[in-house]
Design an enzyme around this catalytic site. Structure first.
Site, short mmCIF file in Angstrom:
data_model
loop_
_atom_site.label_atom_id
_atom_site.label_comp_id
_atom_site.label_asym_id
_atom_site.label_seq_id
_atom_site.Cartn_x
_atom_site.Cartn_y
_atom_site.Cartn_z
N SER A 107 0.84 -1.20 0.00
CA SER A 107 0.00 0.00 0.00
C SER A 107 0.87 1.26 0.00
CB SER A 107 -0.97 -0.04 1.18
OG SER A 107 -2.02 0.87 1.01
N ASP A 251 -5.83 -3.44 -2.61
CA ASP A 251 -4.81 -3.15 -1.60
C ASP A 251 -4.23 -4.43 -0.99
OD1 ASP A 251 -3.49 -2.30 0.85
OD2 ASP A 251 -4.53 -0.39 0.58
#
Length: 779
Positions: A107, A251
């Site tokens: 991320s 993600d």
């Protein structure tokens, strides 16, 4: 190793003692020869043993150096805006002289780590983040200058747009497609754009994403770096999933927010880990949607992190409890927290110092141009290649900049025709760059859009729009606006967009209003005849156009067409038997040239605008028996400039005139009022009420000083002057002292519904001023 060395030393000492004992027993020549031979043998043995010992010690010394310099891996976790802390840690690592050999991230940790791996140092990444507008990044902001003329109008009409399918209203899959982020990362990683194996980056790198269909983690270590970073940071509901090699990725923090195992596999002997993910929160802290989503993601990650912490040699956890994953405006404070956490273990970090100047110095992007040998467009079904190339604004075999690439991708994105857009820049066999564009066509063909508006001329109205795409042809759009309120009006538009080639369209509109006006559309003759100075009129305009247009020089919109218009004007206040004084049809041909680079239609800070129109009226049903063929020519030029950040000056000059014999006056230029959507030859003019000044020719200049004293809050002062008359330019009166002047002071607020404006206007020529209120986008 040491035992062998001791045995060699012992053997050397014994031989030396032996020869010393034997030498006295010999005499004469033989003894001398024997002595020489013994000495020789002793020396040879000594040299051999010394070489063995030196070699052993050298190997041991080399082995000890290798242990002193382990391969260091850096693991950066995800955490949204909290990931700014990674930058602070990197600054301290550089200060301590620690060289990183491998980087793994998830991320935001992937974004920071990917930039560091591609060659930027910590200070440069800090500068990049400071210069990034994260509000625009989250909203996937598309600059107005990057939109086509159709998309500009679309965005300046509707407050809400929702997909509509089988009588069911849907919601978007995410707030943003992430294209703003993608374009930015592509530009920043330009120097490594042809590196597809992430182990070949200046620092070998790996990042993690999650396959949304299987729920499994996906290790990304090959491909186009910006695409991998975007997938790893595609936070659910904020950013759309990213498709890579047929997998739909989101993600990586959902499955592996701390990829220590992957960094170990790369060859790291020693791990420095930075953990910026949240601990579990109590109910009092879970009062925001983003906090709840992060909590859900962290439920399974908390337990796995306990094991991973024990495998981390230096574990750094900044104290960022007071920040959220969207605290981008507090980036500087979060970076400091990262520095503080790293300094808390500085002594441990310092022991890893390589003692050499290794800090990465990324070369500044002095030349970001790319020669595109080929443009490949994948997955097109309902749109043509020319349509996509037309939106991109450049062709293969041309040299472009990253700003050109960003603008082209933004234009594609603003069409709302593609639910997924990605691209890569790959080196082909000839060593040139190819642009490969991957498009996922949106399954949403129908949209419902809504708007709201109020002004002093048309009064209040709710706008409802129905849009249908791909109705008859691949690139077509059908749009119908209906305004429901004090005065009913509609706007229909059917348009076939063919990109660089000529596009075709048809428009139909109906406008109506009732208003007391101080012009009779007849050069004052009716007022003189009836002895009045104002007239309450019902005005209606029904206009239909068929047109052809194209983009000229990639900037100008140029087009022409035919128009059929029905104009009706009547009065309820007239006491004569005939209340209708205009009820005619008109047929005309027109042409136009338009350029618009304003960054905002209502409160522009930069850019300029130009529009030129020519319209020849060739036929009329001639209700008044006054029609003769005539042509109207008009032009409008505007530019704006900002200084001292908050102060903006906008200057506008526009003019128009009629060519031909004297004819009907109902299509003359009519000035006055502000805040309404102008049709035909109606023009805004401060100081005078709506539709107050009329003539077949005019020239007007306006200057506005606007101050944005607080975000999206404006105060402004305007002044305008004009000359309006019949045959103004042929008489030369246009160059005389302005006959009409006016001023206005106002307040404006930018909202989701459009601008809300209040203006007080006055003129030295009139006994009273006027207050105007405008709410929402003009239509």
């Amino acid at each position: 190793m040491y035992i062998f060395c001791l045995l060699a030393i012992f053997l050397l000492s014994t031989l030396s003692f032996f020869y010393k004992k034997r030498m006295p027993l010999q005499s004469g020549l033989n003894s001398n020869r024997l002595l020489q031979k013994s000495v020789f043998n002793t020396k040879s043995t000594f040299y051999i043993l010394f070489s063995i010992i030196f070699s052993l010690f050298t190997q041991n010394s080399y082995s000890q150096d290798t242990i002193k310099r382990p391969k260091i891996g850096l693991v950066l976790s995800g955490g949204g805006a909290k990931g700014f802390a990674h930058i602070g840690v990197l600054k301290v690592l550089e200060q301590a002289g620690v060289k990183i050999d491998y980087i793994g991230g998830t991320s935001m940790g992937a974004v920071v780590g990917g930039l560091y791996a591609s060659g930027y140092n910590a200070s440069q990444i800090d500068s990049i983040f400071q210069d990034t507008n994260f509000d625009e990044l989250i909203q996937d902001y598309i600059p107005r200058t990057s939109k086509s003329f159709y998309e500009k109008r679309n965005d300046e009409m509707y407050a809400i747009s929702l997909p509509f399918n089988k009588f069911s209203i849907g919601v978007p899959i995410a707030l943003s497609k992430g294209m703003y982020n993608y374009n930015l990362l592509s530009k920043l990683t330009n120097s490594v754009r042809n590196i597809n194996n992430f182990e070949e980056l200046p620092i070998p790198f790996v990042c993690i994403a999650t396959d949304i269909e299987t729920g499994k983690e996906v290790v990304l270590k090959n491909g186009f770096l910006p695409q991998a970073l975007l997938a790893s940071s595609a936070f659910p509901t904020l950013f759309s999933p990213v498709e890579i090699d047929g997998r739909i990725l989101i993600d990586g923090g959902v499955t592996n927010n701390y990829p220590i195992e992957e960094v170990r596999k790369m060859g790291a002997d020693f791990i420095i880990g930075v953990d910026v993910q949240d601990d579990l929160k109590d109910r009092n802290s879970l009062k925001e949607a983003t906090r709840i989503l992060v909590q859900i993601s962290n439920l399974q990650m908390i337990e796995s992190m306990k094991k991973k912490i024990s495998k981390t040699d230096i574990y750094i956890k900044p104290d960022i409890r007071d920040f959220t994953v969207i605290s981008f405006s507090e980036g500087a404070d979060i970076i400091k927290k990262g520095e503080e956490a790293a300094f808390a273990v500085y002594e441990q970090i310092k022991k890893l110092s390589s003692g050499e100047d290794f800090v990465l110095q990324h070369k500044k992007l002095t030349n970001d141009s790319i020669y595109l040998d080929n443009i490949s467009i994948k997955n097109l079904k309902n749109y043509t290649r020319s349509y996509v190339i037309g939106k991109l604004g450049f062709k293969q075999g041309s040299t472009i900049t990253y700003n050109d690439l960003r603008d082209g991708i933004n234009k594609l994105n603003s069409t709302q025709n593609f639910s997924g857009i990605s691209y890569s820049i790959d080196k082909n066999v000839s060593g040139c760059d190819d642009l490969n564009v991957f498009l996922t066509e949106s399954t949403n063909k129908t949209f419902l859009k809504f708007g709201l508006h109020y002004d002093g001329l048309y009064k209040s109205a709710v706008l409802v729009n129905f849009t249908q795409k791909k109705t008859l042809f691949k690139n077509d759009v059908f749009s119908l606006d209906i305004g429901l309120g004090d005065n009913v009006r509609y706007n229909l538009d059917y348009y076939i967009d063919n990109g660089f080639y000529f596009s075709f369209g048809f428009k139909s509109r109906y406008n109506s209003f009732n208003r007391n006006v101080t012009t009779d559309f007849n050069d004052g003759q009716l007022f003189d005849q009836l002895g009045i100075n104002s007239l309450n009129v019902d005005f209606s305009d029904f206009t239909n156009q068929a047109y052809i247009q194209t983009i000229f020089a990639q900037k100008f919109l140029i087009g022409s067409g035919l128009e059929f218009k029905h104009l009706k004007i009547k009065s309820k206040t007239l006491e004569t038997t005939t209340q209708v004084f205009e009820d005619s049809n008109y047929a005309s041909a027109f042409g136009y040239l338009k350029y618009d680079s304003f960054d905002n239609k209502y409160f522009p800070k930069k850019g300029w605008f130009f529009q030129g129109d020519v319209q020849s009226y060739l036929y009329s049903s001639d209700f008044t028996n006054q029609f003769n063929e005539f042509t109207i020519v008009k032009g409008d030029f505007q530019f704006t400039k900002t200084f001292y950040k908050k102060f903006n000056v906008k200057v506008q000059t526009d003019a128009g005139f009629s060519v031909g014999e004297e004819s009907v006056s109902f299509l003359d230029f009519v000035l006055g009022g502000y805040g309404y959507n102008t049709i035909n030859n109606f023009k805004h003019f401060y100081g005078y009420d709506f539709l107050s000044i009329a003539g077949d020719s005019y020239i007007k200049s306006t200057a506005t000083l606007d101050v944005e004293f607080y975000k999206k809050n404006h105060v402004n002062f305007s002044a305008n002057v004009a000359n309006v008359d019949n045959k103004l330019f042929s008489t030369g009166n246009w160059f005389s002292t302005p006959k009409y002047t006016g001023y206005a002071i106002g307040y404006g607020l930018e909202t989701i519904l459009g601008p809300i404006e209040v203006k007080y206007s006055w003129s030295p020529e009139l006994p009273k001023g006027y207050t105007w209120v405008s709410v929402g986008f003009w239509f």
